[in-house]
Design an enzyme around this catalytic site. Structure first.
Site, short mmCIF file in Angstrom:
data_model
loop_
_atom_site.label_atom_id
_atom_site.label_comp_id
_atom_site.label_asym_id
_atom_site.label_seq_id
_atom_site.Cartn_x
_atom_site.Cartn_y
_atom_site.Cartn_z
N ARG A 1 0.87 -1.18 0.00
CA ARG A 1 0.00 0.00 0.00
C ARG A 1 0.91 1.23 0.00
O ARG A 1 2.10 1.13 0.33
CB ARG A 1 -0.86 0.03 1.26
CG ARG A 1 -1.87 -1.09 1.29
CD ARG A 1 -2.61 -1.10 2.64
NE ARG A 1 -3.46 -2.28 2.75
CZ ARG A 1 -3.74 -2.89 3.90
NH1 ARG A 1 -3.23 -2.43 5.04
NH2 ARG A 1 -4.52 -3.94 3.91
N ARG B 1 -10.42 3.80 5.82
CA ARG B 1 -8.97 3.62 5.65
C ARG B 1 -8.56 3.91 4.21
O ARG B 1 -7.47 4.43 3.95
CB ARG B 1 -8.55 2.19 6.06
CG ARG B 1 -7.06 2.01 6.12
CD ARG B 1 -6.67 0.68 6.75
NE ARG B 1 -6.98 -0.45 5.87
CZ ARG B 1 -6.79 -1.72 6.19
NH1 ARG B 1 -6.30 -2.03 7.39
NH2 ARG B 1 -7.09 -2.68 5.35
N ARG C 1 -12.92 -8.75 1.90
CA ARG C 1 -12.54 -8.71 3.31
C ARG C 1 -13.76 -8.78 4.23
O ARG C 1 -13.71 -9.44 5.27
CB ARG C 1 -11.73 -7.43 3.58
CG ARG C 1 -10.29 -7.60 3.15
CD ARG C 1 -9.54 -6.31 2.89
NE ARG C 1 -8.33 -6.62 2.15
CZ ARG C 1 -7.13 -6.77 2.69
NH1 ARG C 1 -6.97 -6.60 3.97
NH2 ARG C 1 -6.09 -7.10 1.95
N1 GDP Z 1 -1.22 -16.41 8.44
C1 GDP Z 1 -0.71 -15.20 8.31
N2 GDP Z 1 -1.52 -14.15 8.19
C2 GDP Z 1 -0.96 -12.93 8.09
C3 GDP Z 1 0.45 -12.73 8.10
N3 GDP Z 1 0.70 -11.42 7.96
C4 GDP Z 1 -0.50 -10.81 7.90
N4 GDP Z 1 -1.50 -11.71 7.97
C5 GDP Z 1 -2.95 -11.50 7.97
O1 GDP Z 1 -3.37 -11.26 6.66
C6 GDP Z 1 -4.56 -10.47 6.70
C7 GDP Z 1 -4.44 -9.35 5.70
O2 GDP Z 1 -3.42 -8.46 6.09
P1 GDP Z 1 -3.19 -7.10 5.32
O3 GDP Z 1 -3.12 -7.38 3.86
O4 GDP Z 1 -2.06 -6.37 5.92
O5 GDP Z 1 -4.58 -6.33 5.49
P2 GDP Z 1 -5.32 -5.73 6.78
O6 GDP Z 1 -5.57 -6.82 7.76
O7 GDP Z 1 -6.58 -5.22 6.18
O8 GDP Z 1 -4.48 -4.66 7.35
C8 GDP Z 1 -4.72 -10.02 8.16
O9 GDP Z 1 -5.69 -10.86 8.77
C9 GDP Z 1 -3.36 -10.27 8.76
O10 GDP Z 1 -3.47 -10.55 10.15
C10 GDP Z 1 1.28 -13.89 8.23
O11 GDP Z 1 2.50 -13.85 8.26
N5 GDP Z 1 0.66 -15.08 8.32
N1 ADP Z 2 -11.49 1.91 17.87
C1 ADP Z 2 -11.50 2.50 16.67
N2 ADP Z 2 -12.44 3.40 16.36
C2 ADP Z 2 -12.46 3.99 15.14
N3 ADP Z 2 -11.57 3.76 14.16
C3 ADP Z 2 -10.60 2.87 14.42
C4 ADP Z 2 -10.50 2.21 15.67
N4 ADP Z 2 -9.43 1.36 15.63
C5 ADP Z 2 -8.88 1.51 14.41
N5 ADP Z 2 -9.56 2.42 13.68
C6 ADP Z 2 -9.32 2.82 12.28
O1 ADP Z 2 -9.80 1.73 11.47
C7 ADP Z 2 -9.00 1.58 10.30
C8 ADP Z 2 -8.49 0.16 10.23
O2 ADP Z 2 -7.54 -0.06 11.28
P1 ADP Z 2 -6.23 -0.95 11.05
O3 ADP Z 2 -5.40 -0.79 12.27
O4 ADP Z 2 -5.64 -0.62 9.74
O5 ADP Z 2 -6.92 -2.39 11.01
P2 ADP Z 2 -6.31 -3.84 10.71
O6 ADP Z 2 -4.83 -3.75 10.91
O7 ADP Z 2 -6.96 -4.73 11.72
O8 ADP Z 2 -6.69 -4.17 9.31
C9 ADP Z 2 -7.87 2.60 10.41
O9 ADP Z 2 -8.21 3.72 9.59
C10 ADP Z 2 -7.88 2.99 11.89
O10 ADP Z 2 -7.44 4.33 12.09
#
Ligand code: GDP
Ligand code: ADP
Length: 401
Positions: free
Chosen positions: A175, A268, A279
């Site tokens: 990203r 986000r 998702r």
């Molecule tokens: N099994 C596994 N899942 C992962 C790993 N790294 C990230 N993830 C999971 O992959 C999913 C997608 O992650 P990401 O693409 O960063 O998107 P986000 O969760 O929307 O921030 C999330 O549920 C993460 O917890 C890994 O090393 N192993």
């Molecule tokens: N408790 C909360 N209330 C409102 N917005 C939140 C809260 N926690 C996280 N966010 C926002 O939600 C979005 C997704 O959070 P993020 O940390 O990227 O989620 P994840 O890593 O689980 O995918 C981000 O824009 C973040 O700033």
């Protein structure tokens, strides 16, 4: 498979001392377990020797090259080998640098037996020995958009010297703000699949159409730095870690509602509409599994961010008086070329210097009674003690700093 080198046959004919500090010729050692002799080293490319592994099967009279898993030790000028518990060989590198002196070649541990079954071939695995123990890693899972990354960033910002992030590999595209090697190791699918086959991953899973995985090294480098490792992985990955030898704490983060999750994901603004839909479809199943699978020790609801963060800190024992400095990451010992080794129960006595035990010289005791972990990661919990001088007898133990 091949013909046994002459020295191996000589050694087998003269008999071994049941695996303990076996005869070495050149810089190879041979350790016998049952009807197999495990040969380490012996490939002479001066000035150092590469530490290849071969198995000589005495019953069949065959020399086999096993599949060698784990990070291999760098070549050295010589080594000693000691059989432990009939399932691993302790290797002490001679002329070594402090953090690279002790290695374990696992030949029949649970991990090796499992891999042998999966891969259908003879397998051994290297595991580096390190002093001290690391705090339990923390696995954080939850649906996309729930706030895992936000909570982890807050923790790392407030306690930078206490926590380290396990940088996963992924085949998804970066990203806008994401940096390679910091947020993820962005990688080609074929390269990642090859490394998975080579046993370099603790776990991996297909998530939202991409491959994600935690390498063994990603977790070990954090522990090496004396920090507590945080893993942000999905429920499938958490399940694999739970089944692995890694002793971790498992936390699942839930959204207050599906509507709020959708709002956060859209706000986000990092995914296309199609990716957001995917998702959200996966979120429902993840939440059900997270709540009911028995994997997770704790469930957090991320409604109010500050409150959720406080609850997370409480779970991690960060609500009282806290020392924020990382634990010292203790080094090993530098061993000279001249060593004499003996074993008493779980202690290895290493005499450095003259091979003549009657003269005064340094003795080092390597205590193996608290070993933890092992292949595919490090073997932790080594303890070293020094005895200044042999003339002091065994009473003058001084712990090495
Ligand atoms: N099994 C596994 N899942 C992962 C790993 N790294 C990230 N993830 C999971 O992959 C999913 C997608 O992650 P990401 O693409 O960063 O998107 P986000 O969760 O929307 O921030 C999330 O549920 C993460 O917890 C890994 O090393 N192993
Ligand atoms: N408790 C909360 N209330 C409102 N917005 C939140 C809260 N926690 C996280 N966010 C926002 O939600 C979005 C997704 O959070 P993020 O940390 O990227 O989620 P994840 O890593 O689980 O995918 C981000 O824009 C973040 O700033």
């Amino acid at each position: 498979m091949g013909e046994a080198p002459a020295f191996i046959i000589d050694d087998l004919q003269t008999g071994f001392l049941n695996g303990f500090d076996l005869k070495s010729q050149g810089c190879a050692t041979a350790t016998v377990i049952g009807n197999k002799a495990y040969l380490i080293g012996g490939v002479n490319d001066e000035p150092t020797l590469s530490l290849g592994v071969h198995i000589f099967d005495q019953t069949r009279g065959e020399l086999v090259s096993p599949l060698v898993l784990g990070t291999k030790p760098t070549p050295c000028k010589g080594h000693s080998a000691v059989l432990l518990n009939e399932d691993r060989i302790l290797m002490i590198k001679r002329g070594s640098v402090p953090d690279d002196c002790i290695w374990f070649l696992e030949v029949d541990t649970q991990f090796v037996r499992e891999q042998r079954k999966i891969l259908g071939t003879e397998v051994v695995a290297w595991s580096k020995g390190v002093r001290g123990n690391a705090d339990k890693p923390v696995v954080i899972s939850g649906p996309s958009g729930v706030g895992k990354g936000t909570l982890i960033s807050m923790l790392m910002k407030e306690f930078p010297s206490m926590f380290g992030f396990s940088v996963s590999h992924t085949t998804r595209a970066p990203r806008g703000m994401e940096k390679d090697g910091v947020h993820y190791h962005f990688t080609e699918r074929s390269a990642m699949e090859r490394e998975i086959e080579d046993g370099k991953f603790l776990e991996f899973a297909a998530v939202h159409g991409n491959l994600y995985g935690t390498s063994v090294e990603a977790v070990e480098v954090v522990a090496d730095a004396g920090k507590r490792c945080i893993l942000d992985i999905d429920v499938q990955g958490a399940r694999s870690v739970k089944a692995s030898s890694l002793d971790a704490m498992f936390i699942f983060v839930c959204p207050p509602s599906m509507e709020e999750l959708e709002k956060r994901l859209r706000a986000r603004g990092t995914e296309t509409e199609e990716q957001v839909q995917k998702r959200l479809r996966n979120a429902q199943t993840e939440i059900e599994q997270g709540k009911s699978s028995g994997i997770f020790d704790h469930i957090l609801y991320n409604d109010n961010l500050e409150e959720c963060y406080e609850s997370l800190k409480k779970l991690l024992g960060l609500d009282g008086n806290i020392t924020t400095s990382p634990k010292a990451s203790p080094k090993g010992v530098e061993f000279p070329m001249d060593l004499a080794i003996s074993k008493i129960d779980q202690k290895i006595i290493i005499k450095c210097g003259s091979p003549d035990l009657k003269t005064t010289s340094n003795l080092i005791v390597l205590d193996l009674s608290s070993l933890k972990g092992g292949a595919p990661g490090r073997t932790r919990g080594l303890d070293f003690y020094a005895i200044e001088s042999f003339s002091n007898g065994l009473n003058g133990f001084n712990q090495l700093s």
